[in-house]
Write a protein that holds these residues in place. Structure first.
Motif, short mmCIF file in Angstrom:
data_model
loop_
_atom_site.label_atom_id
_atom_site.label_comp_id
_atom_site.label_asym_id
_atom_site.label_seq_id
_atom_site.Cartn_x
_atom_site.Cartn_y
_atom_site.Cartn_z
N SER A 152 -20.98 2.31 9.93
CA SER A 152 -19.94 1.42 10.47
C SER A 152 -19.89 0.07 9.76
N TYR A 153 -21.04 -0.52 9.41
CA TYR A 153 -20.96 -1.84 8.76
C TYR A 153 -20.40 -1.72 7.34
N GLN A 154 -20.71 -0.59 6.64
CA GLN A 154 -20.15 -0.39 5.29
C GLN A 154 -18.63 -0.25 5.40
N GLU A 155 -18.20 0.47 6.46
CA GLU A 155 -16.77 0.69 6.67
C GLU A 155 -16.07 -0.65 6.96
N GLU A 156 -16.75 -1.50 7.75
CA GLU A 156 -16.17 -2.80 8.09
C GLU A 156 -15.96 -3.64 6.81
N PHE A 157 -16.97 -3.66 5.93
CA PHE A 157 -16.85 -4.38 4.66
C PHE A 157 -15.70 -3.79 3.83
N PHE A 158 -15.67 -2.47 3.77
CA PHE A 158 -14.68 -1.77 2.95
C PHE A 158 -13.25 -2.11 3.43
N GLN A 159 -13.07 -2.06 4.76
CA GLN A 159 -11.74 -2.36 5.32
C GLN A 159 -11.36 -3.82 5.06
N ALA A 160 -12.33 -4.73 5.23
CA ALA A 160 -12.04 -6.16 5.03
C ALA A 160 -11.66 -6.41 3.57
N PHE A 161 -12.38 -5.79 2.64
CA PHE A 161 -12.08 -5.99 1.22
C PHE A 161 -10.71 -5.41 0.88
N ASN A 162 -10.44 -4.22 1.43
CA ASN A 162 -9.15 -3.57 1.19
C ASN A 162 -7.99 -4.43 1.69
N LYS A 163 -8.20 -5.06 2.84
CA LYS A 163 -7.15 -5.90 3.42
C LYS A 163 -6.88 -7.09 2.48
N ILE A 164 -7.96 -7.66 1.93
CA ILE A 164 -7.80 -8.81 1.03
C ILE A 164 -7.07 -8.40 -0.25
N ILE A 165 -7.41 -7.25 -0.80
CA ILE A 165 -6.79 -6.90 -2.10
C ILE A 165 -5.38 -6.31 -1.94
N ALA A 166 -4.99 -6.02 -0.68
CA ALA A 166 -3.68 -5.37 -0.49
C ALA A 166 -2.56 -6.19 -1.09
N LYS A 167 -2.62 -7.52 -0.90
CA LYS A 167 -1.52 -8.36 -1.42
C LYS A 167 -1.49 -8.37 -2.94
N TYR A 168 -2.66 -8.28 -3.58
CA TYR A 168 -2.68 -8.23 -5.05
C TYR A 168 -2.17 -6.88 -5.53
N ARG A 169 -2.46 -5.85 -4.77
CA ARG A 169 -2.10 -4.50 -5.22
C ARG A 169 -0.60 -4.26 -5.16
N GLU A 170 0.10 -5.02 -4.31
CA GLU A 170 1.56 -4.84 -4.24
C GLU A 170 2.21 -5.15 -5.59
N THR A 171 1.66 -6.14 -6.30
CA THR A 171 2.27 -6.54 -7.57
C THR A 171 1.47 -6.05 -8.77
N SER A 172 0.24 -5.60 -8.54
CA SER A 172 -0.64 -5.25 -9.66
C SER A 172 -0.08 -4.10 -10.49
N GLN A 173 -0.26 -4.23 -11.81
CA GLN A 173 0.15 -3.16 -12.73
C GLN A 173 -0.93 -2.08 -12.76
N HIS A 174 -2.05 -2.38 -12.13
CA HIS A 174 -3.22 -1.51 -12.25
C HIS A 174 -2.91 -0.13 -11.68
N LYS A 175 -3.61 0.86 -12.24
CA LYS A 175 -3.44 2.25 -11.81
C LYS A 175 -3.62 2.35 -10.29
N LYS A 176 -2.66 2.95 -9.61
CA LYS A 176 -2.74 3.06 -8.16
C LYS A 176 -3.81 4.07 -7.75
N GLU A 177 -4.45 3.77 -6.65
CA GLU A 177 -5.48 4.67 -6.13
C GLU A 177 -4.83 5.98 -5.67
N LYS A 178 -5.48 7.08 -5.96
CA LYS A 178 -4.96 8.36 -5.47
C LYS A 178 -5.49 8.61 -4.07
N ILE A 179 -4.67 9.17 -3.24
CA ILE A 179 -5.13 9.51 -1.90
C ILE A 179 -5.61 10.96 -1.93
N SER A 180 -6.81 11.17 -1.47
CA SER A 180 -7.35 12.53 -1.49
C SER A 180 -6.63 13.39 -0.46
#
Ligand SMILES: C[S@@+](CC[C@H](N)C(=O)[O-])C[C@H]1O[C@@H](n2cnc3c(N)ncnc32)[C@H](O)[C@@H]1O
Length: 271
Positions: A152-180
């Motif tokens: 659960s604590y790893q998941e909490e960190f993961f979600q928090a980091f994902n939330k922070i990078i979401a705004k960068y990912r909207e404009t990022s040219q970087h390869k989009k993550e694939k959904i399994s």
């Protein structure tokens, strides 16, 4: 070619030396998982193992040490070099091949036991990976799809980091993550493909890390999620993430503890 070799090789090339720390397995847990795998496949001295996406050999290492015939295939030499470095001499029962799990360089019906851990989502079409596994597995062979789950604590960190990078990912040219397409659906996919399926918990154990240790893993870009944005964006995101850690936990020395689980989905009589 079904995958972007350069992107994946480049990524794993940079984090290979850190990889085992991202999902540590204490020796007693590793031994427990090994025993569970050997039992599930009813291993004999003749059993031939294959592990596509073997990486640093986190799972295969104790099986190889017991002398079983073990073949690993991975597109990253850097990851396999970490495994090579775990032996003082390369064991004769271990074969390591640089290659693509979506195009296995083996004849049909070659292996008695095939296992994968966190690799199918790396393939453009994970179904192709599963189809290849089915092809090279002997008719009475066993396929083990392993999962080392986040706590659960790893998941909490993961979600928090994902939330922070979401705004960068909207404009990022970087390869989009694939959904399994798998995850929870793995069991169902295997049944649809004709296997008899069982889910087994191979190990449960307690893990503790300080907030600082976990934050530093993100700072060193040890996790795949840290590579979804460009370096400049990452430098901004990691500062925001530091603020989130400080506000949430107050001190880097706080110890986080939770139970980790290693599950195996077992596929038999696959026809
Ligand atoms: C998340 S790591 C998992 C490593 C290992 N199975 C474990 O659980 O520790 C994914 C591994 O799959 C490899 N990989 C990714 N795509 C691959 C492909 N198409 N064929 C073979 N290996 C691949 C990567 O190089 C990496 O070593």
């Amino acid at each position: 070619m079904s995958i972007d070799w350069f992107v994946i090789q480049n990524y794993y090339g940079q984090i290979a030396h850190l990889y085992d720390n991202t999902r540590p397995l204490p020796p007693e847990v590793s031994a427990k998982i090994c025993n569970c795998i050997l039992k599930l496949v009813k291993a004999t001295p003749e059993t031939k193992f294959l592990e596509p996406g073997i990486g640093t050999g986190r799972i295969g290492f104790p099986i190889i040490k017991q002398g079983y015939d073990y073949t690993g295939i991975d597109i990253s030499e850097a990851m396999m070099n970490q495994l090579r470095g775990k032996f003082s001499e390369m064991p004769e029962n271990l074969t390591l091949i640089q290659g693509d799990a979506a195009n296995l360089p083996f004849a049909d019906n070659s292996f008695d036991a095939i296992l994968t851990t966190h690799i199918l989502h790396c393939i453009d079409d994970p179904l192709v990976g599963l189809t290849e596994i089915k092809r090279v597995l002997k008719p009475n062979g066993v396929y083990l799809s392993c999962e080392h789950l986040h706590c659960s604590y790893q998941e909490e960190f993961f979600q928090a980091f994902n939330k922070i990078i979401a705004k960068y990912r909207e404009t990022s040219q970087h390869k989009k993550e694939k959904i399994s397409p798998f995850g929870e659906e793995m069991q169902q996919k295997l049944v649809e493909m004709g296997a008899e399926v069982e889910k087994v918990t191979a190990a449960r154990w307690q893990q503790s890390q300080t907030v600082g240790e976990l934050f530093n893993m993100y700072r060193s870009r040890a996790f795949g999620v840290c590579w979804l944005i460009e370096e400049d964006e990452f430098n901004q995101a990691i500062q925001e993430f530091k603020n989130w850690c400080d506000n949430t936990y107050k001190s880097e020395g706080i110890i986080l503890t939770d139970e980790l689980i290693f599950n195996i989905t077992v596929a038999r009589n696959w026809n």
